[in-house]
Design a protein around this motif. Structure first.
Motif, PDB file in Angstrom:
ATOM      1  N   LEU A  65      -4.661 -80.098 -43.445  1.00 29.14           N
ATOM      2  CA  LEU A  65      -3.748 -79.140 -42.933  1.00 29.14           C
ATOM      3  C   LEU A  65      -3.997 -77.833 -43.118  1.00 29.14           C
ATOM      4  CD1 LEU A  65      -0.539 -81.007 -43.021  1.00 29.14           C
ATOM      5  CD2 LEU A  65      -1.745 -80.515 -41.004  1.00 29.14           C
ATOM      6  N   VAL A  66      -4.220 -77.418 -44.437  1.00 26.73           N
ATOM      7  CA  VAL A  66      -4.613 -76.048 -44.852  1.00 26.73           C
ATOM      8  C   VAL A  66      -5.918 -75.541 -44.259  1.00 26.73           C
ATOM      9  CG1 VAL A  66      -5.056 -74.695 -46.835  1.00 26.73           C
ATOM     10  CG2 VAL A  66      -3.597 -76.557 -47.097  1.00 26.73           C
ATOM     11  N   GLN A  67      -6.925 -76.346 -44.187  1.00 30.81           N
ATOM     12  CA  GLN A  67      -8.026 -75.980 -43.739  1.00 30.81           C
ATOM     13  C   GLN A  67      -8.262 -75.751 -42.163  1.00 30.81           C
ATOM     14  OE1 GLN A  67      -9.677 -74.971 -46.323  1.00 30.81           O
ATOM     15  NE2 GLN A  67     -11.628 -75.542 -45.141  1.00 30.81           N
ATOM     16  N   ILE A  68      -7.284 -76.624 -41.344  1.00 29.41           N
ATOM     17  CA  ILE A  68      -7.090 -76.346 -39.884  1.00 29.41           C
ATOM     18  C   ILE A  68      -6.131 -75.030 -39.733  1.00 29.41           C
ATOM     19  CG2 ILE A  68      -5.756 -77.283 -38.057  1.00 29.41           C
ATOM     20  CD1 ILE A  68      -6.512 -80.034 -38.787  1.00 29.41           C
ATOM     21  N   SER A  69      -5.235 -74.850 -40.592  1.00 29.20           N
ATOM     22  CA  SER A  69      -4.409 -73.637 -40.287  1.00 29.20           C
ATOM     23  C   SER A  69      -5.507 -72.225 -40.452  1.00 29.20           C
ATOM     24  CB  SER A  69      -3.230 -73.515 -41.202  1.00 29.20           C
ATOM     25  OG  SER A  69      -3.560 -73.504 -42.462  1.00 29.20           O
ATOM     26  N   ILE A 135     -13.946 -83.209 -50.252  1.00 31.01           N
ATOM     27  CA  ILE A 135     -13.246 -81.929 -49.918  1.00 31.01           C
ATOM     28  C   ILE A 135     -14.055 -80.460 -50.110  1.00 31.01           C
ATOM     29  CG2 ILE A 135     -11.583 -80.462 -51.114  1.00 31.01           C
ATOM     30  CD1 ILE A 135      -9.666 -82.873 -51.435  1.00 31.01           C
ATOM     31  N   ALA A 136     -14.954 -80.700 -50.986  1.00 27.39           N
ATOM     32  CA  ALA A 136     -16.053 -79.462 -51.045  1.00 27.39           C
ATOM     33  C   ALA A 136     -16.825 -79.323 -49.570  1.00 27.39           C
ATOM     34  CB  ALA A 136     -16.652 -79.650 -52.012  1.00 27.39           C
ATOM     35  N   LEU A 137     -17.223 -80.590 -49.044  1.00 28.55           N
ATOM     36  CA  LEU A 137     -17.896 -80.509 -47.732  1.00 28.55           C
ATOM     37  C   LEU A 137     -17.096 -80.112 -46.722  1.00 28.55           C
ATOM     38  CD1 LEU A 137     -20.414 -83.459 -48.520  1.00 28.55           C
ATOM     39  CD2 LEU A 137     -20.993 -81.060 -48.471  1.00 28.55           C
ATOM     40  N   TYR A 138     -15.834 -80.731 -46.566  1.00 23.96           N
ATOM     41  CA  TYR A 138     -15.050 -80.352 -45.500  1.00 23.96           C
ATOM     42  C   TYR A 138     -14.587 -79.121 -45.374  1.00 23.96           C
ATOM     43  CZ  TYR A 138     -11.116 -81.166 -42.326  1.00 23.96           C
ATOM     44  OH  TYR A 138      -9.988 -81.079 -41.330  1.00 23.96           O
ATOM     45  N   ALA A 139     -14.417 -78.429 -46.599  1.00 24.28           N
ATOM     46  CA  ALA A 139     -14.014 -76.921 -46.571  1.00 24.28           C
ATOM     47  C   ALA A 139     -15.108 -76.267 -45.725  1.00 24.28           C
ATOM     48  CB  ALA A 139     -13.814 -76.651 -47.964  1.00 24.28           C
ATOM     49  N   VAL A 140     -16.376 -76.478 -45.911  1.00 23.09           N
ATOM     50  CA  VAL A 140     -17.636 -75.536 -45.358  1.00 23.09           C
ATOM     51  C   VAL A 140     -17.696 -76.093 -43.838  1.00 23.09           C
ATOM     52  CG1 VAL A 140     -20.096 -75.518 -45.549  1.00 23.09           C
ATOM     53  CG2 VAL A 140     -18.724 -75.448 -47.588  1.00 23.09           C
ATOM     54  N   THR A 141     -17.510 -77.521 -43.689  1.00 28.57           N
ATOM     55  CA  THR A 141     -17.954 -77.979 -42.238  1.00 28.57           C
ATOM     56  C   THR A 141     -16.835 -77.564 -41.224  1.00 28.57           C
ATOM     57  OG1 THR A 141     -16.909 -80.184 -42.854  1.00 28.57           O
ATOM     58  CG2 THR A 141     -19.316 -79.825 -42.939  1.00 28.57           C
ATOM     59  N   ASN A 142     -15.367 -77.476 -41.725  1.00 30.58           N
ATOM     60  CA  ASN A 142     -14.206 -76.958 -40.800  1.00 30.58           C
ATOM     61  C   ASN A 142     -14.351 -75.910 -40.736  1.00 30.58           C
ATOM     62  OD1 ASN A 142     -11.951 -77.885 -39.573  1.00 30.58           O
ATOM     63  ND2 ASN A 142     -11.100 -76.535 -41.305  1.00 30.58           N
ATOM     64  N   ILE A 143     -14.547 -74.935 -41.421  1.00 34.33           N
ATOM     65  CA  ILE A 143     -14.849 -73.353 -40.906  1.00 34.33           C
ATOM     66  C   ILE A 143     -16.119 -73.204 -40.182  1.00 34.33           C
ATOM     67  CG2 ILE A 143     -15.291 -71.109 -42.131  1.00 34.33           C
ATOM     68  CD1 ILE A 143     -12.474 -71.975 -42.242  1.00 34.33           C
TER      69      ILE A 143
END
Length: 146
Positions: A65-69, A135-143
């Motif tokens: 949710l944080v990453q999507i926002s 979580i570390a990979l998701y942060a980069v791929t989502n952005i």
């Protein structure tokens, strides 16, 4: 003109209704898939391990949710910007801070794993360690997708 042709002409040819219909059908198919996934996972894992899985999925959901926002905010600023150099700068800035945020959250998760697993009463406390690289990979791929 019969009612069937009238409905086809007025309703299904309307782009708003057709798009909404596709969204409703897609959402229902997704929810049905989730329903069957949870039934199968619950049957295979049993109550204790399924509870662990649900806790881990919810931790990922909170982080998501944080990453999507953040991603939506970045899209808003990039869409309103006309200067290509400012867009590149904003993109680099977002990727840099997203990587930092992902590494920070993953590190905190690793550090506080004993406390989190005790609080959640997980049957397998070490399973939280698997969330850190995700979580570390998701942060980069989502952005980068935004």
């Amino acid at each position: 003109m019969n009612i069937k042709n009238l409905i086809k002409e007025k309703v299904f040819n309307n782009p708003f209704f057709a798009g909404s219909l596709i969204m409703v059908i897609g959402s229902n198919l997704y929810n049905a898939g989730q329903f069957f996934y949870h039934i199968v996972a619950g049957r295979i894992l049993g109550p204790a391990y399924y509870g662990d899985l649900a806790a881990l999925v919810n931790i990922l959901g909170i982080f998501g949710l944080v990453q999507i926002s953040i991603g939506l905010t970045i899209v808003k600023f990039i869409a309103s910007e006309k200067n290509e150099d400012k867009i590149r700068g904003l993109t680099r800035w977002a990727i840099f801070w997203s990587c930092g945020f992902g590494i920070l959250v993953a590190s905190l998760l690793v550090i506080f794993t004993p406390f989190i697993s005790k609080f959640l009463q997980l049957a397998q406390p070490s399973s939280i360690y698997f969330l850190a690289p995700i979580i570390a990979l998701y942060a980069v791929t989502n952005i980068t997708r935004s």
